[in-house]
Design an enzyme around this catalytic site. Sequence first.
Site, short mmCIF file in Angstrom:
data_model
loop_
_atom_site.label_atom_id
_atom_site.label_comp_id
_atom_site.label_asym_id
_atom_site.label_seq_id
_atom_site.Cartn_x
_atom_site.Cartn_y
_atom_site.Cartn_z
N GLU A 210 48.22 38.98 48.80
CA GLU A 210 47.43 40.20 48.57
C GLU A 210 46.94 40.86 49.86
O GLU A 210 45.73 40.98 50.08
CB GLU A 210 46.24 39.89 47.66
CG GLU A 210 46.65 39.42 46.29
CD GLU A 210 45.49 39.31 45.30
OE1 GLU A 210 44.32 39.35 45.75
OE2 GLU A 210 45.75 39.21 44.11
N GLU B 153 50.27 35.52 40.53
CA GLU B 153 48.93 35.36 39.95
C GLU B 153 48.81 36.25 38.73
O GLU B 153 49.28 37.39 38.74
CB GLU B 153 47.83 35.80 40.92
CG GLU B 153 47.53 34.87 42.04
CD GLU B 153 46.36 35.37 42.91
OE1 GLU B 153 45.48 36.11 42.40
OE2 GLU B 153 46.35 35.03 44.10
#
Length: 449
Positions: free
Chosen positions: A163, A358
Amino acid sequence: MSYRKDFAWGCATSSYQIEGAYNTDGKGPDIWDVFSHSPGRTKNGDTGDVACNHYHRMKEDVAMMASLGLNSYRFSVNWARILPEGRGFVNEAGIRFYDELIDELLKNDITPFLTLYHWEMPYEIYKRGGWMNPDTVEWFGDYAALVADRFSDRVKNIFTLNEPQCFVGLGYVSGEHAPGLKTTLQDSLCIFHNVLKSHGRAVQRLREKARQPLMIGIAPTGSMCYPASDDPKDIEAARKALFAIPEDPNRWTWNVSAWSDPVFFGQYPNEFLQRFEAYMPQITDADMKLISEPVDIYGQNIYNGHMIRMGEDGNPTYVERPADFPQTANGWPITPECLYWGPRFLYERYKTPLYITENGTCCNDVLSPDGAVHDRDRVNFLSQYLEQLEKATEVADLRGYFLWSLMDNFEWNRGYSDRFGMVYVDFNNLQRIPKDSAYWYRDYIKSHK
Ligand code: IFM
Protein backbone atom coordinates in the site's frame (compact mmCIF):
# COMPACT_ATOMS: atom_id res chain seq x y z
CA MET A 1 -15.68 -21.83 -12.92
CA SER A 2 -14.30 -21.56 -9.43
CA TYR A 3 -10.98 -21.20 -7.64
CA ARG A 4 -7.85 -22.96 -8.91
CA LYS A 5 -6.82 -26.16 -7.15
CA ASP A 6 -3.66 -24.45 -5.89
CA PHE A 7 -5.47 -21.28 -4.79
CA ALA A 8 -3.73 -19.59 -1.85
CA TRP A 9 -6.15 -19.29 1.05
CA GLY A 10 -4.59 -17.22 3.73
CA CYS A 11 -4.58 -14.39 6.20
CA ALA A 12 -2.34 -11.34 6.18
CA THR A 13 -0.56 -9.48 8.97
CA SER A 14 2.32 -7.05 9.30
CA SER A 15 5.31 -6.99 11.58
CA TYR A 16 4.65 -3.80 13.53
CA GLN A 17 0.99 -4.60 13.95
CA ILE A 18 1.46 -8.00 15.62
CA GLU A 19 5.03 -8.77 16.64
CA GLY A 20 5.67 -6.50 19.61
CA ALA A 21 9.20 -7.05 20.99
CA TYR A 22 9.95 -3.60 19.65
CA ASN A 23 13.40 -3.38 21.21
CA THR A 24 14.15 -7.03 21.83
CA ASP A 25 17.13 -9.06 20.61
CA GLY A 26 18.85 -6.16 18.91
CA LYS A 27 15.97 -4.78 16.85
CA GLY A 28 16.58 -1.16 15.84
CA PRO A 29 13.90 1.51 16.20
CA ASP A 30 11.60 2.05 13.23
CA ILE A 31 9.51 5.09 12.38
CA TRP A 32 6.41 3.56 13.97
CA ASP A 33 8.21 3.07 17.29
CA VAL A 34 9.14 6.73 17.33
CA PHE A 35 5.77 7.95 16.06
CA SER A 36 3.65 5.89 18.46
CA HIS A 37 5.81 7.01 21.39
CA SER A 38 5.19 10.67 20.53
CA PRO A 39 2.28 12.16 22.51
CA GLY A 40 -1.02 12.56 20.69
CA ARG A 41 -0.11 10.56 17.59
CA THR A 42 -2.21 7.44 18.23
CA LYS A 43 -5.56 6.81 19.87
CA ASN A 44 -5.13 6.37 23.65
CA GLY A 45 -1.37 6.65 23.11
CA ASP A 46 -1.35 3.00 21.99
CA THR A 47 1.94 1.63 20.68
CA GLY A 48 3.11 -1.57 19.03
CA ASP A 49 5.60 -2.24 21.84
CA VAL A 50 3.83 -5.47 22.75
CA ALA A 51 1.04 -5.69 20.14
CA CYS A 52 -0.01 -9.39 20.00
CA ASN A 53 3.43 -10.48 21.20
CA HIS A 54 3.60 -12.67 18.13
CA TYR A 55 7.39 -12.50 18.39
CA HIS A 56 7.21 -14.71 21.49
CA ARG A 57 4.05 -16.66 20.58
CA MET A 58 4.85 -17.42 16.96
CA LYS A 59 4.58 -21.21 17.22
CA GLU A 60 1.20 -21.03 18.92
CA ASP A 61 0.01 -18.62 16.19
CA VAL A 62 1.17 -20.88 13.38
CA ALA A 63 -0.55 -23.85 15.04
CA MET A 64 -3.71 -21.76 15.17
CA MET A 65 -3.43 -20.96 11.45
CA ALA A 66 -3.05 -24.64 10.68
CA SER A 67 -6.02 -25.58 12.82
CA LEU A 68 -8.09 -23.00 10.95
CA GLY A 69 -7.27 -24.57 7.61
CA LEU A 70 -5.04 -21.87 6.07
CA ASN A 71 -2.68 -23.04 3.35
CA SER A 72 -0.90 -19.66 3.02
CA TYR A 73 0.20 -16.79 5.24
CA ARG A 74 1.28 -13.30 4.29
CA PHE A 75 3.56 -11.48 6.75
CA SER A 76 6.06 -8.66 6.59
CA VAL A 77 9.67 -8.63 7.64
CA ASN A 78 10.60 -5.66 9.79
CA TRP A 79 13.55 -4.04 8.04
CA ALA A 80 14.82 -2.70 11.39
CA ARG A 81 14.67 -6.12 13.03
CA ILE A 82 17.19 -7.62 10.65
CA LEU A 83 19.13 -4.44 9.83
CA PRO A 84 18.87 -2.32 13.01
CA GLU A 85 20.38 0.70 11.25
CA GLY A 86 18.71 -0.08 7.97
CA ARG A 87 22.02 -0.99 6.36
CA GLY A 88 25.33 -2.53 7.28
CA PHE A 89 25.26 -4.60 10.44
CA VAL A 90 22.98 -7.68 10.21
CA ASN A 91 21.12 -8.68 13.37
CA GLU A 92 21.29 -12.47 13.41
CA ALA A 93 18.72 -12.73 16.20
CA GLY A 94 16.20 -10.95 13.96
CA ILE A 95 17.06 -13.24 11.06
CA ARG A 96 16.55 -16.21 13.37
CA PHE A 97 13.01 -15.11 14.22
CA TYR A 98 11.96 -15.06 10.55
CA ASP A 99 13.89 -18.28 9.87
CA GLU A 100 11.93 -20.00 12.59
CA LEU A 101 8.64 -18.52 11.42
CA ILE A 102 9.23 -19.73 7.87
CA ASP A 103 10.28 -23.20 9.06
CA GLU A 104 7.25 -23.45 11.30
CA LEU A 105 4.93 -22.44 8.46
CA LEU A 106 6.42 -25.01 6.11
CA LYS A 107 6.22 -27.69 8.79
CA ASN A 108 2.50 -26.96 8.92
CA ASP A 109 2.05 -26.97 5.12
CA ILE A 110 1.45 -23.23 5.04
CA THR A 111 3.06 -21.37 2.14
CA PRO A 112 4.82 -18.17 3.22
CA PHE A 113 4.18 -14.94 1.29
CA LEU A 114 6.69 -12.35 2.42
CA THR A 115 6.29 -8.57 2.20
CA LEU A 116 9.43 -6.49 2.34
CA TYR A 117 7.91 -3.20 3.39
CA HIS A 118 4.71 -2.88 5.37
CA TRP A 119 5.66 0.58 6.64
CA GLU A 120 8.51 -0.33 9.02
CA MET A 121 11.26 2.03 7.98
CA PRO A 122 14.35 1.88 10.21
CA TYR A 123 14.61 5.17 12.07
CA GLU A 124 18.27 5.46 11.07
CA ILE A 125 17.27 5.44 7.39
CA TYR A 126 14.59 8.01 8.11
CA LYS A 127 17.18 10.23 9.81
CA ARG A 128 19.19 10.09 6.60
CA GLY A 129 16.21 11.43 4.67
CA GLY A 130 14.24 8.22 4.22
CA TRP A 131 12.33 8.07 0.95
CA MET A 132 13.37 11.67 0.19
CA ASN A 133 16.97 10.55 -0.10
CA PRO A 134 17.72 8.91 -3.47
CA ASP A 135 20.30 6.69 -1.68
CA THR A 136 17.40 4.88 -0.02
CA VAL A 137 16.76 3.20 -3.38
CA GLU A 138 20.07 1.36 -3.02
CA TRP A 139 19.64 0.74 0.73
CA PHE A 140 16.23 -0.79 0.12
CA GLY A 141 17.80 -2.90 -2.62
CA ASP A 142 20.47 -4.11 -0.20
CA TYR A 143 17.78 -5.02 2.32
CA ALA A 144 15.91 -6.96 -0.41
CA ALA A 145 19.12 -8.76 -1.32
CA LEU A 146 19.63 -9.81 2.29
CA VAL A 147 16.06 -11.12 2.49
CA ALA A 148 16.54 -13.12 -0.71
CA ASP A 149 19.90 -14.43 0.42
CA ARG A 150 18.64 -15.65 3.79
CA PHE A 151 15.04 -16.66 3.15
CA SER A 152 14.45 -17.38 -0.54
CA ASP A 153 15.60 -20.97 -0.27
CA ARG A 154 12.21 -21.50 1.42
CA VAL A 155 10.16 -18.44 0.42
CA LYS A 156 9.19 -18.17 -3.22
CA ASN A 157 6.50 -15.45 -3.14
CA ILE A 158 7.64 -11.94 -2.29
CA PHE A 159 5.84 -8.60 -2.44
CA THR A 160 8.00 -5.50 -2.31
CA LEU A 161 5.76 -2.70 -1.00
CA ASN A 162 2.44 -2.82 0.79
CA GLU A 163 0.00 0.00 0.00
CA PRO A 164 2.40 2.73 -1.10
CA GLN A 165 -0.71 4.92 -1.52
CA CYS A 166 -1.18 4.78 2.25
CA PHE A 167 2.34 5.07 3.53
CA VAL A 168 3.03 8.06 1.28
CA GLY A 169 -0.47 9.60 1.55
CA LEU A 170 -0.90 9.19 5.29
CA GLY A 171 2.77 9.42 6.26
CA TYR A 172 3.90 12.38 4.13
CA VAL A 173 0.79 14.20 2.86
CA SER A 174 -1.84 14.20 5.62
CA GLY A 175 0.65 13.32 8.38
CA GLU A 176 -1.74 10.96 10.20
CA HIS A 177 0.71 8.06 10.07
CA ALA A 178 4.43 7.74 10.73
CA PRO A 179 6.57 9.69 10.24
CA GLY A 180 3.76 12.24 10.59
CA LEU A 181 4.83 14.79 7.99
CA LYS A 182 2.85 17.15 5.82
CA THR A 183 5.30 17.70 3.01
CA THR A 184 4.93 19.97 0.01
CA LEU A 185 3.51 18.55 -3.21
CA GLN A 186 7.01 18.67 -4.68
CA ASP A 187 8.51 16.68 -1.82
CA SER A 188 5.75 14.11 -1.72
CA LEU A 189 6.14 13.54 -5.47
CA CYS A 190 9.88 13.12 -5.02
CA ILE A 191 9.15 10.53 -2.32
CA PHE A 192 6.71 8.84 -4.72
CA HIS A 193 9.29 8.54 -7.47
CA ASN A 194 11.97 7.24 -5.07
CA VAL A 195 9.53 4.72 -3.61
CA LEU A 196 8.80 3.32 -7.07
CA LYS A 197 12.50 3.23 -7.91
CA SER A 198 13.10 1.36 -4.64
CA HIS A 199 10.50 -1.18 -5.70
CA GLY A 200 12.33 -1.71 -9.00
CA ARG A 201 15.74 -1.96 -7.36
CA ALA A 202 14.35 -4.48 -4.85
CA VAL A 203 13.03 -6.62 -7.72
CA GLN A 204 16.50 -6.63 -9.30
CA ARG A 205 18.31 -7.49 -6.06
CA LEU A 206 15.79 -10.18 -5.11
CA ARG A 207 16.38 -11.89 -8.44
CA GLU A 208 20.13 -11.49 -8.14
CA LYS A 209 20.25 -13.30 -4.78
CA ALA A 210 17.32 -15.67 -5.34
CA ARG A 211 17.98 -19.26 -4.36
CA GLN A 212 15.10 -20.47 -6.55
CA PRO A 213 12.97 -18.79 -9.24
CA LEU A 214 10.86 -16.27 -7.36
CA MET A 215 7.35 -14.92 -7.87
CA ILE A 216 7.75 -11.22 -7.19
CA GLY A 217 5.08 -8.53 -7.07
CA ILE A 218 3.89 -5.33 -5.47
CA ALA A 219 0.80 -4.94 -3.26
CA PRO A 220 -0.90 -1.58 -3.79
CA THR A 221 -4.35 -0.60 -2.53
CA GLY A 222 -7.23 1.43 -3.89
CA SER A 223 -10.91 2.01 -3.84
CA MET A 224 -12.40 0.00 -6.71
CA CYS A 225 -15.16 1.23 -9.03
CA TYR A 226 -18.12 -0.85 -10.12
CA PRO A 227 -20.89 -0.09 -12.61
CA ALA A 228 -24.42 0.89 -11.65
CA SER A 229 -25.81 -1.56 -14.25
CA ASP A 230 -24.76 -4.03 -16.93
CA ASP A 231 -25.11 -1.31 -19.55
CA PRO A 232 -21.75 -1.23 -21.41
CA LYS A 233 -21.71 2.54 -20.94
CA ASP A 234 -21.81 2.18 -17.15
CA ILE A 235 -19.13 -0.51 -17.33
CA GLU A 236 -16.93 1.78 -19.39
CA ALA A 237 -17.55 4.63 -16.95
CA ALA A 238 -16.55 2.44 -13.99
CA ARG A 239 -13.38 1.32 -15.79
CA LYS A 240 -12.47 4.92 -16.55
CA ALA A 241 -13.15 6.08 -13.01
CA LEU A 242 -11.03 3.29 -11.52
CA PHE A 243 -7.93 4.40 -13.40
CA ALA A 244 -8.53 8.15 -13.15
CA ILE A 245 -6.35 10.53 -11.15
CA PRO A 246 -7.91 12.61 -8.34
CA GLU A 247 -7.96 16.35 -8.97
CA ASP A 248 -7.27 17.35 -5.38
CA PRO A 249 -3.48 17.81 -4.89
CA ASN A 250 -3.92 16.77 -1.24
CA ARG A 251 -5.35 13.45 -2.36
CA TRP A 252 -3.05 12.68 -5.25
CA THR A 253 -1.76 9.39 -3.81
CA TRP A 254 -5.25 7.82 -3.78
CA ASN A 255 -5.33 6.26 -7.19
CA VAL A 256 -4.39 3.02 -8.89
CA SER A 257 -2.81 3.98 -12.19
CA ALA A 258 -0.07 6.40 -11.10
CA TRP A 259 1.40 3.55 -9.01
CA SER A 260 0.70 0.53 -11.17
CA ASP A 261 1.13 1.89 -14.73
CA PRO A 262 4.81 2.74 -14.20
CA VAL A 263 5.43 -0.72 -12.73
CA PHE A 264 3.69 -2.58 -15.55
CA PHE A 265 4.00 -0.19 -18.51
CA GLY A 266 7.11 1.80 -17.65
CA GLN A 267 5.32 5.14 -17.81
CA TYR A 268 3.28 7.44 -15.64
CA PRO A 269 -0.28 7.96 -16.91
CA ASN A 270 -0.63 11.03 -19.14
CA GLU A 271 -3.41 12.39 -16.96
CA PHE A 272 -1.06 12.25 -13.98
CA LEU A 273 1.79 13.95 -15.79
CA GLN A 274 -0.49 16.67 -17.16
CA ARG A 275 -1.60 17.47 -13.65
CA PHE A 276 1.62 17.05 -11.69
CA GLU A 277 4.63 17.04 -14.02
CA ALA A 278 5.60 20.56 -13.01
CA TYR A 279 6.06 19.35 -9.43
CA MET A 280 7.76 16.04 -10.21
CA PRO A 281 11.51 15.49 -9.83
CA GLN A 282 13.52 14.88 -12.96
CA ILE A 283 12.47 11.55 -14.48
CA THR A 284 14.91 9.69 -16.71
CA ASP A 285 14.42 6.75 -19.07
CA ALA A 286 16.71 4.75 -16.78
CA ASP A 287 14.35 5.48 -13.85
CA MET A 288 11.35 4.21 -15.78
CA LYS A 289 13.25 1.12 -16.87
CA LEU A 290 14.16 0.43 -13.25
CA ILE A 291 10.60 0.96 -12.01
CA SER A 292 9.24 -1.41 -14.66
CA GLU A 293 11.65 -4.23 -13.93
CA PRO A 294 9.40 -7.19 -14.82
CA VAL A 295 7.35 -8.73 -12.01
CA ASP A 296 5.45 -12.01 -11.94
CA ILE A 297 2.40 -11.30 -9.81
CA TYR A 298 0.16 -8.41 -8.84
CA GLY A 299 -1.17 -8.08 -5.30
CA GLN A 300 -4.13 -5.78 -4.77
CA ASN A 301 -5.61 -4.87 -1.41
CA ILE A 302 -9.35 -4.33 -1.85
CA TYR A 303 -11.74 -3.26 0.89
CA ASN A 304 -14.48 -1.33 -0.89
CA GLY A 305 -15.46 0.62 -3.94
CA HIS A 306 -17.81 3.12 -5.44
CA MET A 307 -20.75 2.70 -7.78
CA ILE A 308 -20.32 4.57 -11.05
CA ARG A 309 -22.65 5.36 -13.93
CA MET A 310 -22.09 7.12 -17.21
CA GLY A 311 -23.20 10.70 -16.80
CA GLU A 312 -25.20 12.51 -19.42
CA ASP A 313 -22.13 14.56 -20.26
CA GLY A 314 -20.27 11.34 -21.14
CA ASN A 315 -18.16 11.42 -17.98
CA PRO A 316 -18.19 8.85 -15.16
CA THR A 317 -20.46 9.92 -12.32
CA TYR A 318 -20.13 8.75 -8.73
CA VAL A 319 -23.54 7.51 -7.57
CA GLU A 320 -24.28 9.04 -4.21
CA ARG A 321 -24.74 6.61 -1.34
CA PRO A 322 -27.93 6.92 0.72
CA ALA A 323 -27.52 7.87 4.39
CA ASP A 324 -28.29 4.31 5.51
CA PHE A 325 -25.77 2.66 3.16
CA PRO A 326 -24.24 -0.38 4.92
CA GLN A 327 -20.91 0.34 6.57
CA THR A 328 -18.31 -1.33 8.74
CA ALA A 329 -17.61 -0.40 12.36
CA ASN A 330 -14.92 2.05 11.24
CA GLY A 331 -17.28 3.64 8.71
CA TRP A 332 -16.07 2.04 5.47
CA PRO A 333 -18.79 1.25 2.91
CA ILE A 334 -19.70 -2.40 2.40
CA THR A 335 -19.56 -3.00 -1.35
CA PRO A 336 -19.06 -6.69 -2.23
CA GLU A 337 -19.15 -5.89 -5.98
CA CYS A 338 -15.62 -4.50 -5.66
CA LEU A 339 -14.27 -8.06 -5.43
CA TYR A 340 -15.68 -8.88 -8.85
CA TRP A 341 -15.16 -5.65 -10.78
CA GLY A 342 -11.81 -4.80 -9.18
CA PRO A 343 -10.07 -8.03 -10.29
CA ARG A 344 -11.81 -7.86 -13.67
CA PHE A 345 -10.64 -4.34 -14.51
CA LEU A 346 -7.17 -4.84 -13.02
CA TYR A 347 -6.55 -8.07 -14.90
CA GLU A 348 -7.85 -6.57 -18.13
CA ARG A 349 -5.37 -3.70 -17.81
CA TYR A 350 -2.28 -5.29 -16.27
CA LYS A 351 -2.69 -8.89 -17.52
CA THR A 352 -0.77 -10.27 -14.56
CA PRO A 353 -1.74 -13.11 -12.19
CA LEU A 354 -3.55 -11.50 -9.33
CA TYR A 355 -3.69 -12.00 -5.58
CA ILE A 356 -6.10 -10.22 -3.28
CA THR A 357 -3.40 -9.46 -0.77
CA GLU A 358 -5.83 -7.93 1.76
CA ASN A 359 -9.57 -7.82 2.27
CA GLY A 360 -11.60 -7.84 5.45
CA THR A 361 -13.65 -5.76 7.81
CA CYS A 362 -13.57 -3.95 11.12
CA CYS A 363 -16.39 -4.97 13.48
CA ASN A 364 -17.45 -4.17 17.03
CA ASP A 365 -16.48 -7.59 18.31
CA VAL A 366 -17.21 -8.55 21.89
CA LEU A 367 -16.46 -11.59 23.97
CA SER A 368 -19.81 -13.22 24.80
CA PRO A 369 -20.69 -14.82 28.14
CA ASP A 370 -20.38 -18.22 26.41
CA GLY A 371 -16.68 -17.44 25.81
CA ALA A 372 -17.09 -17.09 22.04
CA VAL A 373 -17.07 -14.09 19.70
CA HIS A 374 -20.17 -14.11 17.50
CA ASP A 375 -19.08 -11.75 14.76
CA ARG A 376 -22.07 -12.19 12.51
CA ASP A 377 -21.29 -8.94 10.67
CA ARG A 378 -17.92 -10.29 9.56
CA VAL A 379 -19.45 -13.59 8.43
CA ASN A 380 -22.02 -11.66 6.39
CA PHE A 381 -19.31 -9.46 4.94
CA LEU A 382 -17.12 -12.40 3.95
CA SER A 383 -19.90 -14.47 2.45
CA GLN A 384 -21.02 -11.57 0.25
CA TYR A 385 -17.50 -10.57 -0.78
CA LEU A 386 -16.30 -14.10 -1.48
CA GLU A 387 -19.35 -14.80 -3.63
CA GLN A 388 -18.18 -11.96 -5.86
CA LEU A 389 -14.58 -13.15 -5.78
CA GLU A 390 -15.58 -16.61 -6.93
CA LYS A 391 -17.39 -15.01 -9.89
CA ALA A 392 -14.23 -13.07 -10.67
CA THR A 393 -12.32 -16.33 -11.28
CA GLU A 394 -14.13 -16.36 -14.65
CA VAL A 395 -12.63 -13.06 -15.75
CA ALA A 396 -9.25 -12.82 -14.02
CA ASP A 397 -6.30 -15.10 -13.34
CA LEU A 398 -6.85 -15.13 -9.57
CA ARG A 399 -4.22 -16.94 -7.54
CA GLY A 400 -5.09 -16.27 -3.92
CA TYR A 401 -6.96 -14.37 -1.21
CA PHE A 402 -5.58 -13.10 2.10
CA LEU A 403 -8.04 -12.10 4.76
CA TRP A 404 -7.03 -9.06 6.77
CA SER A 405 -6.31 -10.06 9.36
CA LEU A 406 -5.34 -13.22 11.16
CA MET A 407 -5.96 -11.61 14.53
CA ASP A 408 -6.92 -8.27 16.05
CA ASN A 409 -3.88 -6.04 16.11
CA PHE A 410 -2.43 -2.53 16.28
CA GLU A 411 -4.47 -0.60 13.75
CA TRP A 412 -1.92 2.19 13.31
CA ASN A 413 -3.09 5.60 14.54
CA ARG A 414 -6.40 4.00 15.64
CA GLY A 415 -4.54 1.85 18.15
CA TYR A 416 -6.26 -1.28 19.40
CA SER A 417 -9.82 -0.02 19.13
CA ASP A 418 -10.44 -1.20 15.55
CA ARG A 419 -10.69 -4.97 15.34
CA PHE A 420 -10.04 -6.60 11.96
CA GLY A 421 -9.05 -10.12 13.07
CA MET A 422 -10.79 -13.41 12.47
CA VAL A 423 -9.24 -14.29 15.81
CA TYR A 424 -10.11 -12.13 18.80
CA VAL A 425 -7.23 -10.92 20.93
CA ASP A 426 -7.97 -9.99 24.52
CA PHE A 427 -5.43 -7.21 24.94
CA ASN A 428 -5.49 -7.62 28.74
CA ASN A 429 -3.89 -11.04 28.59
CA LEU A 430 -3.23 -11.58 24.86
CA GLN A 431 -5.42 -14.68 24.80
CA ARG A 432 -6.43 -15.64 21.25
CA ILE A 433 -10.04 -16.71 20.65
CA PRO A 434 -11.12 -17.66 17.11
CA LYS A 435 -14.28 -15.76 16.23
CA ASP A 436 -17.24 -17.37 14.46
CA SER A 437 -15.84 -15.92 11.20
CA ALA A 438 -12.64 -17.95 11.62
CA TYR A 439 -14.64 -21.17 11.65
CA TRP A 440 -16.77 -19.88 8.78
CA TYR A 441 -13.63 -19.13 6.75
CA ARG A 442 -12.15 -22.54 7.59
CA ASP A 443 -15.32 -24.22 6.29
CA TYR A 444 -15.44 -22.00 3.20
CA ILE A 445 -11.86 -22.94 2.33
CA LYS A 446 -12.61 -26.62 2.83
CA SER A 447 -15.67 -26.52 0.60
CA HIS A 448 -13.85 -24.63 -2.18
CA LYS A 449 -10.70 -26.71 -2.39
O1 IFM B 1 -4.35 -2.59 9.04
C1 IFM B 1 -4.29 -2.14 7.75
C2 IFM B 1 -3.10 -2.72 7.01
O2 IFM B 1 -1.91 -2.48 7.68
C3 IFM B 1 -3.00 -2.13 5.64
N1 IFM B 1 -4.24 -2.27 4.94
C4 IFM B 1 -5.46 -1.88 5.59
C5 IFM B 1 -5.53 -2.52 6.96
C6 IFM B 1 -6.83 -2.07 7.68
O3 IFM B 1 -6.84 -0.69 7.82
